[in-house]
Scaffold this motif. Structure first.
Motif, PDB file in Angstrom:
ATOM      1  N   ASP A 115       2.082  -1.375   3.029  1.00 58.75           N
ATOM      2  CA  ASP A 115       1.030  -1.931   2.548  1.00 58.75           C
ATOM      3  C   ASP A 115       0.958  -3.732   3.363  1.00 58.75           C
ATOM      4  OD1 ASP A 115      -1.720  -3.276   1.506  1.00 58.75           O
ATOM      5  OD2 ASP A 115      -1.060  -3.195  -0.504  1.00 58.75           O
ATOM      6  N   GLY A 116       0.243  -3.881   4.486  1.00 61.65           N
ATOM      7  CA  GLY A 116       0.481  -5.419   4.626  1.00 61.65           C
ATOM      8  C   GLY A 116      -0.583  -5.731   4.455  1.00 61.65           C
ATOM      9  N   HIS A 117      -1.485  -5.696   3.717  1.00 57.59           N
ATOM     10  CA  HIS A 117      -2.594  -6.587   3.081  1.00 57.59           C
ATOM     11  C   HIS A 117      -2.039  -8.276   2.589  1.00 57.59           C
ATOM     12  CE1 HIS A 117      -6.245  -7.846   1.784  1.00 57.59           C
ATOM     13  NE2 HIS A 117      -6.853  -7.408   2.351  1.00 57.59           N
ATOM     14  N   PRO A 118      -1.978  -9.033   3.162  1.00 65.47           N
ATOM     15  CA  PRO A 118      -1.445 -10.143   2.635  1.00 65.47           C
ATOM     16  C   PRO A 118      -1.956 -11.048   1.158  1.00 65.47           C
ATOM     17  CG  PRO A 118      -2.604 -10.881   4.177  1.00 65.47           C
ATOM     18  CD  PRO A 118      -3.323  -9.847   4.114  1.00 65.47           C
ATOM     19  N   GLU A 119      -3.818 -10.044   0.263  1.00 68.08           N
ATOM     20  CA  GLU A 119      -4.274  -9.856  -0.120  1.00 68.08           C
ATOM     21  C   GLU A 119      -4.693  -9.064  -0.711  1.00 68.08           C
ATOM     22  OE1 GLU A 119      -6.754 -12.880   1.341  1.00 68.08           O
ATOM     23  OE2 GLU A 119      -5.885 -14.910   1.276  1.00 68.08           O
ATOM     24  N   ARG A 120      -3.780  -8.474  -1.060  1.00 68.47           N
ATOM     25  CA  ARG A 120      -3.812  -7.487  -2.345  1.00 68.47           C
ATOM     26  C   ARG A 120      -5.031  -7.164  -3.039  1.00 68.47           C
ATOM     27  NH1 ARG A 120      -2.523  -3.562  -5.447  1.00 68.47           N
ATOM     28  NH2 ARG A 120      -2.650  -1.622  -5.321  1.00 68.47           N
ATOM     29  N   HIS A 156       4.351  -2.804  -1.453  1.00 67.82           N
ATOM     30  CA  HIS A 156       3.008  -3.820  -1.148  1.00 67.82           C
ATOM     31  C   HIS A 156       3.909  -4.788  -0.851  1.00 67.82           C
ATOM     32  CE1 HIS A 156       0.141  -1.069  -2.768  1.00 67.82           C
ATOM     33  NE2 HIS A 156       0.883  -0.894  -3.738  1.00 67.82           N
ATOM     34  N   LEU A 157       3.753  -5.214   0.618  1.00 71.85           N
ATOM     35  CA  LEU A 157       4.469  -6.485   0.574  1.00 71.85           C
ATOM     36  C   LEU A 157       3.931  -7.345   0.352  1.00 71.85           C
ATOM     37  CD1 LEU A 157       4.603  -5.821   5.341  1.00 71.85           C
ATOM     38  CD2 LEU A 157       6.003  -5.438   2.892  1.00 71.85           C
ATOM     39  N   CYS A 158       2.718  -8.542  -0.358  1.00 71.11           N
ATOM     40  CA  CYS A 158       2.119  -9.417  -0.926  1.00 71.11           C
ATOM     41  C   CYS A 158       2.492  -9.869  -1.850  1.00 71.11           C
ATOM     42  CB  CYS A 158       0.629  -9.187  -0.337  1.00 71.11           C
ATOM     43  SG  CYS A 158       0.165  -8.427  -1.679  1.00 71.11           S
ATOM     44  N   GLU A 159       2.819  -8.682  -2.857  1.00 71.42           N
ATOM     45  CA  GLU A 159       3.278  -8.984  -4.053  1.00 71.42           C
ATOM     46  C   GLU A 159       5.315  -8.864  -4.410  1.00 71.42           C
ATOM     47  OE1 GLU A 159       2.519  -5.255  -6.259  1.00 71.42           O
ATOM     48  OE2 GLU A 159       0.576  -5.438  -5.727  1.00 71.42           O
ATOM     49  N   LEU A 160       5.682  -8.155  -3.180  1.00 66.55           N
ATOM     50  CA  LEU A 160       7.666  -7.767  -2.857  1.00 66.55           C
ATOM     51  C   LEU A 160       7.846  -9.664  -2.211  1.00 66.55           C
ATOM     52  CD1 LEU A 160       8.299  -4.907  -2.017  1.00 66.55           C
ATOM     53  CD2 LEU A 160       8.471  -6.216  -4.343  1.00 66.55           C
ATOM     54  N   ARG A 166       9.647 -14.629   3.356  1.00 64.96           N
ATOM     55  CA  ARG A 166      10.747 -14.305   3.023  1.00 64.96           C
ATOM     56  C   ARG A 166      11.375 -13.282   3.086  1.00 64.96           C
ATOM     57  NH1 ARG A 166      13.365 -19.201   3.623  1.00 64.96           N
ATOM     58  NH2 ARG A 166      15.260 -17.470   2.736  1.00 64.96           N
ATOM     59  N   ILE A 167      10.588 -11.284   4.101  1.00 64.89           N
ATOM     60  CA  ILE A 167      11.330 -10.411   3.651  1.00 64.89           C
ATOM     61  C   ILE A 167      12.444 -10.112   3.597  1.00 64.89           C
ATOM     62  CG2 ILE A 167      11.241  -7.866   4.728  1.00 64.89           C
ATOM     63  CD1 ILE A 167       8.428  -9.641   4.504  1.00 64.89           C
ATOM     64  N   ASP A 168      13.373  -8.662   2.552  1.00 66.09           N
ATOM     65  CA  ASP A 168      15.003  -8.566   2.533  1.00 66.09           C
ATOM     66  C   ASP A 168      14.695  -7.252   3.797  1.00 66.09           C
ATOM     67  OD1 ASP A 168      17.393  -7.685   1.677  1.00 66.09           O
ATOM     68  OD2 ASP A 168      16.661  -7.355  -0.970  1.00 66.09           O
ATOM     69  N   SER A 198      -0.705 -11.178   9.404  1.00 64.69           N
ATOM     70  CA  SER A 198       0.500 -11.913  10.162  1.00 64.69           C
ATOM     71  C   SER A 198       1.940 -11.497   8.892  1.00 64.69           C
ATOM     72  CB  SER A 198       0.545 -13.210   9.722  1.00 64.69           C
ATOM     73  OG  SER A 198       0.060 -13.643   8.649  1.00 64.69           O
ATOM     74  N   LEU A 199       1.488 -10.899   7.714  1.00 64.64           N
ATOM     75  CA  LEU A 199       3.112 -10.384   7.128  1.00 64.64           C
ATOM     76  C   LEU A 199       3.182  -9.366   7.508  1.00 64.64           C
ATOM     77  CD1 LEU A 199       4.108 -10.868   3.969  1.00 64.64           C
ATOM     78  CD2 LEU A 199       2.381  -9.786   2.893  1.00 64.64           C
ATOM     79  N   LEU A 200       2.193  -8.425   7.788  1.00 67.09           N
ATOM     80  CA  LEU A 200       3.117  -7.223   8.277  1.00 67.09           C
ATOM     81  C   LEU A 200       3.578  -8.097   9.842  1.00 67.09           C
ATOM     82  CD1 LEU A 200       3.063  -4.271   8.480  1.00 67.09           C
ATOM     83  CD2 LEU A 200       1.008  -3.803   9.943  1.00 67.09           C
ATOM     84  N   ARG A 201       3.218  -8.653  10.388  1.00 66.37           N
ATOM     85  CA  ARG A 201       4.111  -8.919  11.664  1.00 66.37           C
ATOM     86  C   ARG A 201       5.204  -9.732  11.214  1.00 66.37           C
ATOM     87  NH1 ARG A 201       2.093  -6.124  15.459  1.00 66.37           N
ATOM     88  NH2 ARG A 201       3.649  -7.554  16.629  1.00 66.37           N
ATOM     89  N   ARG A 202       5.577  -9.791  10.121  1.00 69.15           N
ATOM     90  CA  ARG A 202       6.412 -10.802   9.941  1.00 69.15           C
ATOM     91  C   ARG A 202       7.728  -9.971   9.385  1.00 69.15           C
ATOM     92  NH1 ARG A 202       9.841 -15.495  10.710  1.00 69.15           N
ATOM     93  NH2 ARG A 202      10.385 -16.222   8.925  1.00 69.15           N
ATOM     94  N   TYR A 203       7.521  -8.659   8.624  1.00 65.47           N
ATOM     95  CA  TYR A 203       7.945  -7.332   8.361  1.00 65.47           C
ATOM     96  C   TYR A 203       8.735  -6.788   9.390  1.00 65.47           C
ATOM     97  CZ  TYR A 203       8.808  -2.977   6.753  1.00 65.47           C
ATOM     98  OH  TYR A 203       9.848  -2.373   5.548  1.00 65.47           O
ATOM     99  N   LEU A 204       7.933  -6.941  10.572  1.00 66.04           N
ATOM    100  CA  LEU A 204       8.651  -5.789  12.007  1.00 66.04           C
ATOM    101  C   LEU A 204       9.566  -7.430  12.152  1.00 66.04           C
ATOM    102  CD1 LEU A 204       5.204  -4.717  13.544  1.00 66.04           C
ATOM    103  CD2 LEU A 204       6.507  -3.250  12.104  1.00 66.04           C
ATOM    104  N   GLU A 205       9.098  -8.122  12.057  1.00 63.14           N
ATOM    105  CA  GLU A 205      10.089  -9.019  12.841  1.00 63.14           C
ATOM    106  C   GLU A 205      11.123 -10.167  11.868  1.00 63.14           C
ATOM    107  OE1 GLU A 205       7.855 -13.054  12.552  1.00 63.14           O
ATOM    108  OE2 GLU A 205       6.528 -12.182  14.065  1.00 63.14           O
ATOM    109  N   GLN A 206      10.955  -9.349  10.840  1.00 69.44           N
ATOM    110  CA  GLN A 206      12.139  -9.498   9.878  1.00 69.44           C
ATOM    111  C   GLN A 206      13.217  -8.178   9.349  1.00 69.44           C
ATOM    112  OE1 GLN A 206      11.657 -12.162   6.453  1.00 69.44           O
ATOM    113  NE2 GLN A 206      11.678 -13.913   7.855  1.00 69.44           N
TER     114      GLN A 206
END
Length: 189
Positions: free
Chosen positions: A8-13, A37-41, A46-48, A75-83
């Motif tokens: 879930d790449g929504h930055p404001e779920r 849910h990326l916005c919660e984690l 800063r993706i683990d 951008s949160l989903l893009r950051r996930y891919l980057e990291q």
């Protein structure tokens, strides 16, 4: 670990209407799917990477669920891919960790379908905005399985209950279509 992982790449779920409804309905229809849910984690972006790589390793189907913002993923989903999709794990190695996995996209679009015609609105079709995701799948050895999406999903007035209900109904339909779509490629429980 889950065979189906939904990112879930929504930055404001908490503020979401459409994407939240898609995920809630999809969770009911495909309870074996794990939703992240990326916005919660990772509210700090800063993706683990190690944790997420372990999560994706056993998956057969990876689904990116997101709102279509400014003609792509937020951008949160893009950051996930980057990291997470790092060299030595996702590519640049003999054994690509994602090779052979299925990738499907599911997103909601605020604009109308008419706005996404070649000569109208944004001058491109939705498919013309997706080459980055297709290239990501190809580069990492994943099999791109297409996109399921819905138009006219914006709801700018939080007091407009009729509009909210209409968007939620379309979102539930999108979740049903997503289930049917991925069932073409993997067996569901």
């Amino acid at each position: 670990m889950a065979r189906i992982v939904v990112i879930d790449g929504h930055p404001e779920r908490p503020k979401s209407i459409a994407n939240k409804a898609v995920l809630e309905e999809f969770g009911k229809l495909v309870p074996e799917a794990e939703t992240v849910h990326l916005c919660e984690l990772y509210p700090d972006f800063r993706i683990d990477a190690s944790r997420e790589q372990q999560r994706l390793a056993p998956a057969e189907m990876i689904i990116f669920q997101y709102p279509f913002w400014w003609y792509g993923a937020p951008s949160l989903l893009r950051r996930y891919l980057e990291q997470v999709f790092l060299p030595g794990w996702a590519y640049a190695t003999e054994k690509k960790a994602l090779a052979g996995k299925n990738l499907a996209l599911s997103f909601t679009i605020g604009g109308t379908e008419a706005e996404y015609q070649r000569r109208e609105g944004v001058m491109h079709t939705i498919e013309q905005f997706l080459p980055d995701m297709l290239a990501t799948a190809h580069f990492t050895g994943m099999t791109y399985r297409g996109a399921v999406y819905s138009f006219d999903m914006a709801c700018f007035d939080p007091s407009d209950q009729a509009r909210i209900s209409a968007v939620q109904a379309k979102a539930r339909d999108q979740a049903r279509r997503l289930k049917e779509h991925i069932a073409q490629f993997i067996a569901l429980s």
